[in-house]
Design a protein around this motif. Sequence first.
Motif, PDB file in Angstrom:
ATOM      1  N   CYS A  68       0.838  -1.215   0.000  1.00  0.00           N
ATOM      2  CA  CYS A  68       0.000   0.000   0.000  1.00  0.00           C
ATOM      3  C   CYS A  68       0.871   1.264   0.000  1.00  0.00           C
ATOM      4  N   GLU A  70       0.247   4.051   1.332  1.00  0.00           N
ATOM      5  CA  GLU A  70       0.088   4.906   2.528  1.00  0.00           C
ATOM      6  C   GLU A  70       1.069   4.482   3.630  1.00  0.00           C
ATOM      7  N   CYS A  72       0.561   4.488   7.113  1.00  0.00           N
ATOM      8  CA  CYS A  72      -0.075   4.335   8.431  1.00  0.00           C
ATOM      9  C   CYS A  72       0.847   3.540   9.371  1.00  0.00           C
ATOM     10  N   TYR A  74       0.751   1.868  11.986  1.00  0.00           N
ATOM     11  CA  TYR A  74       0.367   0.613  12.625  1.00  0.00           C
ATOM     12  C   TYR A  74       0.292  -0.539  11.632  1.00  0.00           C
ATOM     13  N   CYS A  75       0.400  -0.249  10.330  1.00  0.00           N
ATOM     14  CA  CYS A  75      -0.080  -1.220   9.342  1.00  0.00           C
ATOM     15  C   CYS A  75       1.036  -2.054   8.713  1.00  0.00           C
ATOM     16  N   GLN A  77       0.757  -3.584   6.065  1.00  0.00           N
ATOM     17  CA  GLN A  77       0.563  -3.655   4.615  1.00  0.00           C
ATOM     18  C   GLN A  77       1.085  -2.423   3.881  1.00  0.00           C
ATOM     19  N   SER A  78       1.677  -1.493   4.642  1.00  0.00           N
ATOM     20  CA  SER A  78       2.232  -0.291   4.042  1.00  0.00           C
ATOM     21  C   SER A  78       3.533  -0.629   3.313  1.00  0.00           C
ATOM     22  N   ALA A 115      -5.639  -3.378   0.587  1.00  0.00           N
ATOM     23  CA  ALA A 115      -4.541  -2.479   0.974  1.00  0.00           C
ATOM     24  C   ALA A 115      -4.317  -1.450  -0.128  1.00  0.00           C
ATOM     25  N   TRP A 116      -5.260  -0.551  -0.230  1.00  0.00           N
ATOM     26  CA  TRP A 116      -5.184   0.529  -1.209  1.00  0.00           C
ATOM     27  C   TRP A 116      -5.350   1.868  -0.508  1.00  0.00           C
TER      28      TRP A 116
HETATM   29 FE1  SF4 Z   1      -3.069   2.599   5.687  1.00  0.00          FE
HETATM   30 FE2  SF4 Z   1      -5.059   0.967   4.822  1.00  0.00          FE
HETATM   31 FE3  SF4 Z   1      -2.809   1.215   3.412  1.00  0.00          FE
HETATM   32 FE4  SF4 Z   1      -2.717  -0.045   5.752  1.00  0.00          FE
HETATM   33  S1  SF4 Z   1      -3.821  -0.715   3.969  1.00  0.00           S
HETATM   34  S2  SF4 Z   1      -1.233   1.464   4.993  1.00  0.00           S
HETATM   35  S3  SF4 Z   1      -4.255   1.112   6.915  1.00  0.00           S
HETATM   36  S4  SF4 Z   1      -4.298   2.835   3.845  1.00  0.00           S
END
Ligand code: SF4
Length: 327
Positions: A68, A70, A72, A74-75, A77-78, A115-116
């Motif tokens: 992803c 983004e 974030c 905590y994630c 998947q970033s 994860a977008w």
């Molecule tokens: Fe952020 Fe959602 Fe991407 Fe995770 S999947 S980084 S929470 S936007």
Amino acid sequence: MTATATATAQAASSPAASAPRWTTEALTGLFELPFNDLMYRAQHVHRQHHDANAVQRSTLLSIKTGGCSEDCGYCSQSAHHGEARREALLDVGDVVVAARAAKDKGATRFCMGAAWRGPKDKDLDRVTAMIGAVKALGLETCVTLGMLKDGQAERLKQAGLDYYNHNLDTAPEFYGQVIKTHSQDERFDTLDKVREAGIKVCCGGIVGMGETRRQRASLLAELANMNPPPDSVPINELVPMPGTPLENAAPLDPFEFVRTIAVARITMPGSMVRLSAGRQQMSDELQALCFLAGANSIFYGDKLLTAGNPEADRDEALFARLGLCAA
Ligand code: SF4
Ligand code: SAM
Ligand code: DTB
């Protein structure tokens, strides 16, 4: 309860709007109540609006994992820090197999997460097919795809989507310390699009990221002041994922987590409050306190998106011990 506590806990009502407007101060006052008083109030509100012994169950599936754009904090998947392996969007057939299994286990809603930052229009061709196929199984549908552009919410509604999950995640004052690639205002914009398209709103946040109690109160005030409040409010406890900036965040006091659930219940009486991420690390006794505080929904099945969740058998056993039934 003392008169002072009642006054502090009261919503500040605006004469212009019929819906009560909650202030961060009022919610902080609720957080500060003696634990037994807070639980009593939450349970009282809960029983006025819901079956006290029924818990709704939603199963999650990651339909597009990792990579992803983004950041974030905590994630997993970033692409900035996450360790989740990047995978392509699943085929509709694979999603149907997972949805059928979830229904057989007793879930009533199937939530598909991607994860977008947000979907491209061509991604929605397949996602709308997934929604139609899951709905045809007799399950409620939910997706969480990130931020939506004009016209996309309408396409999802037409496909039969019941709920869109899009979290505020944390207090506006803390947001910039956790996420820099988009703002919370952009998330409000998507929530407006979802509501205008006639899709039910699932919106909550994460606690245990190093925010203060006042910031937890501020997040809940933002949620409770939505007009109307979200239909469903997931309260996630941070699952510290390896490689993320928050992997070493100090764990939240479990009673503070229960207080968060109770304040959500009191301030959003008609909403479903979902005890969400973090259950795998919780004892049965802590989860029981969360149900007593007014949680009436869970994620059900051994996986969230990339993190683990209790096995369905453990949940069945817990429901049986507590005399809870599936909603
Ligand atoms: Fe952020 Fe959602 Fe991407 Fe995770 S999947 S980084 S929470 S936007
Ligand atoms: N990409 C979309 C978005 O961010 O809206 C949808 C998927 S995103 C993973 C969905 C939600 O999962 C996030 O908003 C966040 O609240 C929650 N979440 C993600 N990682 C988490 C973690 N490690 N612990 C707790 N909740 C988490
Ligand atoms: C929500 O509020 N929690 C769910 C769902 N909405 C999409 C996701 C929790 C993710 C937990 C971390 C993971 O599995 O990667």
